[in-house]
Motif scaffolding. Sequence first.
Motif, PDB file in Angstrom:
ATOM      1  N   GLU A   1       0.765  -1.162  -0.033  1.00  0.00           N
ATOM      2  CA  GLU A   1      -0.079  -0.149   0.033  1.00  0.00           C
ATOM      3  C   GLU A   1       0.911   1.290  -0.077  1.00  0.00           C
ATOM      4  O   GLU A   1       0.749   2.176  -0.645  1.00  0.00           O
ATOM      5  CB  GLU A   1      -0.983   0.089   1.227  1.00  0.00           C
ATOM      6  CG  GLU A   1      -2.015  -1.103   1.199  1.00  0.00           C
ATOM      7  CD  GLU A   1      -2.924  -0.837   0.148  1.00  0.00           C
ATOM      8  OE1 GLU A   1      -3.234   0.489  -0.438  1.00  0.00           O
ATOM      9  OE2 GLU A   1      -3.706  -1.737  -0.266  1.00  0.00           O
TER      10      GLU A   1
ATOM     11  N   ASP B   1       2.508   1.588  -3.035  1.00  0.00           N
ATOM     12  CA  ASP B   1       1.497   2.212  -4.418  1.00  0.00           C
ATOM     13  C   ASP B   1       1.322   3.435  -4.120  1.00  0.00           C
ATOM     14  O   ASP B   1       1.186   4.369  -5.136  1.00  0.00           O
ATOM     15  CB  ASP B   1       0.585   1.235  -4.281  1.00  0.00           C
ATOM     16  CG  ASP B   1      -0.326   1.028  -5.363  1.00  0.00           C
ATOM     17  OD1 ASP B   1      -0.015   1.522  -6.499  1.00  0.00           O
ATOM     18  OD2 ASP B   1      -1.728   1.006  -5.297  1.00  0.00           O
TER      19      ASP B   1
ATOM     20  N   LEU C   1       4.023   5.634  -5.940  1.00  0.00           N
ATOM     21  CA  LEU C   1       3.759   5.611  -7.473  1.00  0.00           C
ATOM     22  C   LEU C   1       2.957   6.794  -8.072  1.00  0.00           C
ATOM     23  O   LEU C   1       1.845   6.936  -7.578  1.00  0.00           O
ATOM     24  CB  LEU C   1       3.590   4.146  -7.747  1.00  0.00           C
ATOM     25  CG  LEU C   1       4.486   3.110  -7.514  1.00  0.00           C
ATOM     26  CD1 LEU C   1       4.128   1.843  -7.667  1.00  0.00           C
ATOM     27  CD2 LEU C   1       6.143   3.321  -8.216  1.00  0.00           C
ATOM     28  N   PRO C   2       3.236   7.089  -9.393  1.00  0.00           N
ATOM     29  CA  PRO C   2       2.283   8.074 -10.115  1.00  0.00           C
ATOM     30  C   PRO C   2       0.886   7.700 -10.668  1.00  0.00           C
ATOM     31  O   PRO C   2       0.203   8.366 -10.902  1.00  0.00           O
ATOM     32  CB  PRO C   2       3.268   8.438 -11.010  1.00  0.00           C
ATOM     33  CG  PRO C   2       3.970   7.393 -11.530  1.00  0.00           C
ATOM     34  CD  PRO C   2       4.374   6.670 -10.221  1.00  0.00           C
ATOM     35  N   GLN C   3       0.717   6.337 -10.579  1.00  0.00           N
ATOM     36  CA  GLN C   3      -0.723   5.867 -10.973  1.00  0.00           C
ATOM     37  C   GLN C   3      -0.826   6.174 -12.530  1.00  0.00           C
ATOM     38  O   GLN C   3      -1.984   6.363 -12.890  1.00  0.00           O
ATOM     39  CB  GLN C   3      -1.904   6.319 -10.162  1.00  0.00           C
ATOM     40  CG  GLN C   3      -1.557   6.011  -8.496  1.00  0.00           C
ATOM     41  CD  GLN C   3      -1.515   4.777  -8.349  1.00  0.00           C
ATOM     42  OE1 GLN C   3      -2.015   3.614  -9.043  1.00  0.00           O
ATOM     43  NE2 GLN C   3      -0.722   4.255  -7.324  1.00  0.00           N
TER      44      GLN C   3
ATOM     45  N   GLN D   1      -0.169   4.099 -14.775  1.00  0.00           N
ATOM     46  CA  GLN D   1      -0.857   2.807 -15.378  1.00  0.00           C
ATOM     47  C   GLN D   1      -0.168   2.556 -16.616  1.00  0.00           C
ATOM     48  O   GLN D   1      -0.810   1.912 -17.530  1.00  0.00           O
ATOM     49  CB  GLN D   1      -2.097   2.371 -15.455  1.00  0.00           C
ATOM     50  CG  GLN D   1      -2.771   3.217 -13.892  1.00  0.00           C
ATOM     51  CD  GLN D   1      -2.678   2.516 -12.769  1.00  0.00           C
ATOM     52  OE1 GLN D   1      -1.813   1.285 -12.763  1.00  0.00           O
ATOM     53  NE2 GLN D   1      -3.118   2.912 -11.653  1.00  0.00           N
TER      54      GLN D   1
ATOM     55  N   ILE E   1       1.667  -4.746 -15.269  1.00  0.00           N
ATOM     56  CA  ILE E   1       0.725  -4.382 -16.031  1.00  0.00           C
ATOM     57  C   ILE E   1       0.003  -3.050 -15.309  1.00  0.00           C
ATOM     58  O   ILE E   1      -0.922  -2.550 -15.933  1.00  0.00           O
ATOM     59  CB  ILE E   1      -0.520  -5.329 -16.372  1.00  0.00           C
ATOM     60  CG1 ILE E   1      -0.993  -6.038 -14.863  1.00  0.00           C
ATOM     61  CG2 ILE E   1      -0.072  -6.186 -17.196  1.00  0.00           C
ATOM     62  CD1 ILE E   1      -2.306  -6.687 -15.109  1.00  0.00           C
ATOM     63  N   GLY E   2       0.581  -2.535 -14.315  1.00  0.00           N
ATOM     64  CA  GLY E   2      -0.163  -1.515 -13.526  1.00  0.00           C
ATOM     65  C   GLY E   2       0.908  -1.013 -12.416  1.00  0.00           C
ATOM     66  O   GLY E   2       1.903  -1.702 -12.152  1.00  0.00           O
TER      67      GLY E   2
ATOM     68  N   ARG F   1       0.150  -0.960  -9.369  1.00  0.00           N
ATOM     69  CA  ARG F   1      -0.046  -1.812  -8.103  1.00  0.00           C
ATOM     70  C   ARG F   1       0.636  -3.010  -8.170  1.00  0.00           C
ATOM     71  O   ARG F   1       1.430  -3.572  -7.337  1.00  0.00           O
ATOM     72  CB  ARG F   1      -1.488  -2.268  -7.625  1.00  0.00           C
ATOM     73  CG  ARG F   1      -1.775  -2.588  -6.318  1.00  0.00           C
ATOM     74  CD  ARG F   1      -2.864  -2.980  -5.967  1.00  0.00           C
ATOM     75  NE  ARG F   1      -2.767  -3.784  -4.753  1.00  0.00           N
ATOM     76  CZ  ARG F   1      -2.789  -3.341  -3.449  1.00  0.00           C
ATOM     77  NH1 ARG F   1      -2.850  -1.989  -3.344  1.00  0.00           N
ATOM     78  NH2 ARG F   1      -2.474  -3.987  -2.481  1.00  0.00           N
TER      79      ARG F   1
ATOM     80  N   PRO G   1      -5.942   2.135 -19.818  1.00  0.00           N
ATOM     81  CA  PRO G   1      -5.768   1.628 -18.632  1.00  0.00           C
ATOM     82  C   PRO G   1      -6.944   2.412 -17.662  1.00  0.00           C
ATOM     83  O   PRO G   1      -7.355   1.823 -16.411  1.00  0.00           O
ATOM     84  CB  PRO G   1      -4.615   1.861 -17.786  1.00  0.00           C
ATOM     85  CG  PRO G   1      -4.077   2.789 -18.382  1.00  0.00           C
ATOM     86  CD  PRO G   1      -4.258   3.021 -19.978  1.00  0.00           C
ATOM     87  N   VAL G   2      -7.334   3.656 -18.041  1.00  0.00           N
ATOM     88  CA  VAL G   2      -8.332   4.317 -16.887  1.00  0.00           C
ATOM     89  C   VAL G   2      -9.443   4.704 -17.811  1.00  0.00           C
ATOM     90  O   VAL G   2     -10.320   5.589 -17.195  1.00  0.00           O
ATOM     91  CB  VAL G   2      -7.664   5.596 -16.527  1.00  0.00           C
ATOM     92  CG1 VAL G   2      -6.472   5.178 -15.527  1.00  0.00           C
ATOM     93  CG2 VAL G   2      -7.080   6.563 -17.499  1.00  0.00           C
TER      94      VAL G   2
ATOM     95  N   GLU H   1      -8.875  12.928 -16.949  1.00  0.00           N
ATOM     96  CA  GLU H   1      -8.689  11.531 -16.623  1.00  0.00           C
ATOM     97  C   GLU H   1      -7.417  10.797 -17.068  1.00  0.00           C
ATOM     98  O   GLU H   1      -7.281   9.982 -16.755  1.00  0.00           O
ATOM     99  CB  GLU H   1     -10.082  10.736 -16.650  1.00  0.00           C
ATOM    100  CG  GLU H   1     -10.935  11.357 -15.793  1.00  0.00           C
ATOM    101  CD  GLU H   1     -12.543  10.800 -15.996  1.00  0.00           C
ATOM    102  OE1 GLU H   1     -12.679  10.087 -17.008  1.00  0.00           O
ATOM    103  OE2 GLU H   1     -13.331  11.158 -15.130  1.00  0.00           O
ATOM    104  N   CYS H   2      -6.914  11.572 -18.133  1.00  0.00           N
ATOM    105  CA  CYS H   2      -5.968  10.809 -18.764  1.00  0.00           C
ATOM    106  C   CYS H   2      -4.626  11.008 -18.289  1.00  0.00           C
ATOM    107  O   CYS H   2      -4.244  11.984 -17.366  1.00  0.00           O
ATOM    108  CB  CYS H   2      -5.771  11.429 -20.053  1.00  0.00           C
ATOM    109  SG  CYS H   2      -4.280  10.918 -21.224  1.00  0.00           S
ATOM    110  N   THR H   3      -3.967   9.770 -18.029  1.00  0.00           N
ATOM    111  CA  THR H   3      -2.723   9.699 -17.024  1.00  0.00           C
ATOM    112  C   THR H   3      -1.483  10.092 -18.021  1.00  0.00           C
ATOM    113  O   THR H   3      -0.315  10.018 -17.192  1.00  0.00           O
ATOM    114  CB  THR H   3      -2.593   8.308 -16.384  1.00  0.00           C
ATOM    115  OG1 THR H   3      -2.358   7.252 -17.386  1.00  0.00           O
ATOM    116  CG2 THR H   3      -3.919   8.327 -15.427  1.00  0.00           C
TER     117      THR H   3
END
Lengths: 497, 160
Positions: free
Chosen positions: B31, B34, B37-39, B41, B48-49, B51, B120-121, B138-140
């Motif tokens: 946790e 995680d 990390l910048p998330q 993804q 693959i992501g 996490r 991924p999002v 919402e775009c990473t």
Amino acid sequence: MNPLNKFSGGLKLTAHKLISPINSPPLPQRLIYPLLQRADCSAKPVVKIGERVLKGQLIAQATDNLTVPIHAASSGIIEAIAPHNIPHAHQLESECIIIKTDGLDESVTLKPLANYKDYQPTDLRQHIHQAGIVGLGGAAFPTAIKLHTPEQAIHTLIINGAECEPYISCDVALMQTYAEEIIQGALILQYILNAPRCIIALENTQQNAYHALTNASQSHNLEIIQIPAIYPTGGEKQLIKVLTNVDIPAKALPSAYGFICQNIGTVYAVHQAITLGLPLIERIITITGSGIKNPQNLRVRIGTPIEDLIAFCSGYHVEVEKLIMGGSMMGLSLGSDDIPVIKASNCFLALTKNDKITAQQSCIRCGECEQVCPVSLLPQQLHWYSQSQQLDLCEDYQLFDCIECGCCDVVCPSHIPLVQQFRTAKIDIKIKQQQQDKALLAKKRFENRQARLAKAEQEKQLKAEKRQAAIDKMKAAAKKKRESANPSPNPLPKGEG
Amino acid sequence: MLILSLLFAFLGLLLGYASTHFKVKGDPLVEKIDALLPQTQCGQCNYIGCRPYAEAIASGEADINQCPPAGEEGIIALADLLGIEKKPLNTEYGIAKSPQVAFIIEQDCIGCVKCIPPCPVDAILGASKQMHTVIADECTGCELCIAPCPVDCIVMRAVK
């Protein structure tokens, strides 16, 4: 009258206030109205290029609760709706409506509310909103919103005439000249809020204004209170502390404790809007400082370019160094004078080299800043943490409670620009927060998506299994049927028939 | 003696109760990693992501310098958390870039929906034979939609 109290910290500063009547500069050639009002909130233009507008006509309407309508301050033609320099902390240009005035100064028909007591407070608030009135003390928060406190009954309305920053004298000039109107405006606000108590507070150095107000308020139940001139006594929470000894917590609004503060200029604007039907198209501002040849208080049309006003005050001295909007403590440094007066402009201050700050040195941890901080912070610690980018610690030391009054800057023997560092740290923290929020959102969306894909996969599998089971069942049934129809296990011999 | 043994027995029971009833669900270290990390993804770390990468770091399978979007700052934060030496970003996995978002040049989009599954999002909106668009908020900026596009109508733009 209750005895006055003291807030912690604060400073006695040289006032540098000028005593001047309110003069009116000539009609400017152009009027410029920035549409941007608050961060990311802009008003929407309702006029087209080439259209003729009259004085007092609506030219841009509010888009949400935090914006207010904008009105033309004189008649003329809409010349452009284009980017222009604006007075803003981190933005140089923004979309503006530019009016070329025609000199006729023709006005729309004004709609005053003859007797305000005939109207409901809701209607009066709506009228104030339509008149485009915002807090004229400098923050420019929409007044109609501030007057709307459905959850909490207001017991005290405080009219803030404590103009504590050095150099600024527009509120004092207003109180001296328009005491009657201010008293009437205060009564209107008191009626809207249904507040039993109304205090007008001003500094004890302003005797003329005090006498003007006491004379005007004789037949009314208003308290005019003089308070010691200690900076920043004009801050909302500091003023409440001085007048009533109530401490408003850092993250709370005074309205949650039954107080509402309104600036003198706002009260006057409310009076003009209700009794004359005039929208907010003019305000009193101070043009002063050692860099101005003929400093004075002016009644200006909002939208007037500052250069016109400086010219009216006979221009700059040659040694002028710096132009500031606001006072010397909390003002915003301007890059050029080709910007318009906005509703929040109360003062333009031009300073010469003599007033400049000396070079910065390291912090010697003398603790002077902590003694003067009016919100009881530890500026020396905040300086330390903000410089080393320890933003979590900045937050732990309540950086966001800093009101950026500049007291710590003034007393710092090392001339460290503390407030500037705190502002930067606040922005850094906000950016970090936004990034974290975005990461959290991305994480949540990613997890939701994974869950959805897993579920779809599972459903697919389940369906496949079901179908397989159904096929198996059908096959079994067919087999059974065949068997029952043809009990002989031997198939018919080939070629028979 | 008796009092002490009773006390110890009681404390033992208390600990036993606490260990079953207040057990932390999931791995707290994963946790924490995680959260740093910048998330994005983006999968540049070969997991693959974010996490799964966090899990791999926690188990010692992956190194802390495999995340280009987190950059130098992220590596320092991870090194601090895990109490290990910081190291430079492993450029095999990519180079650090300033934040960006995907942008679909709408005139060129043919509505093939090929960019939608890789996101991924779920930040791309569109339907078959309809113009697509990216929900910028919402775009990473993971760039996973760039390669599948047959007409190269997706470009990366710096975040304002």
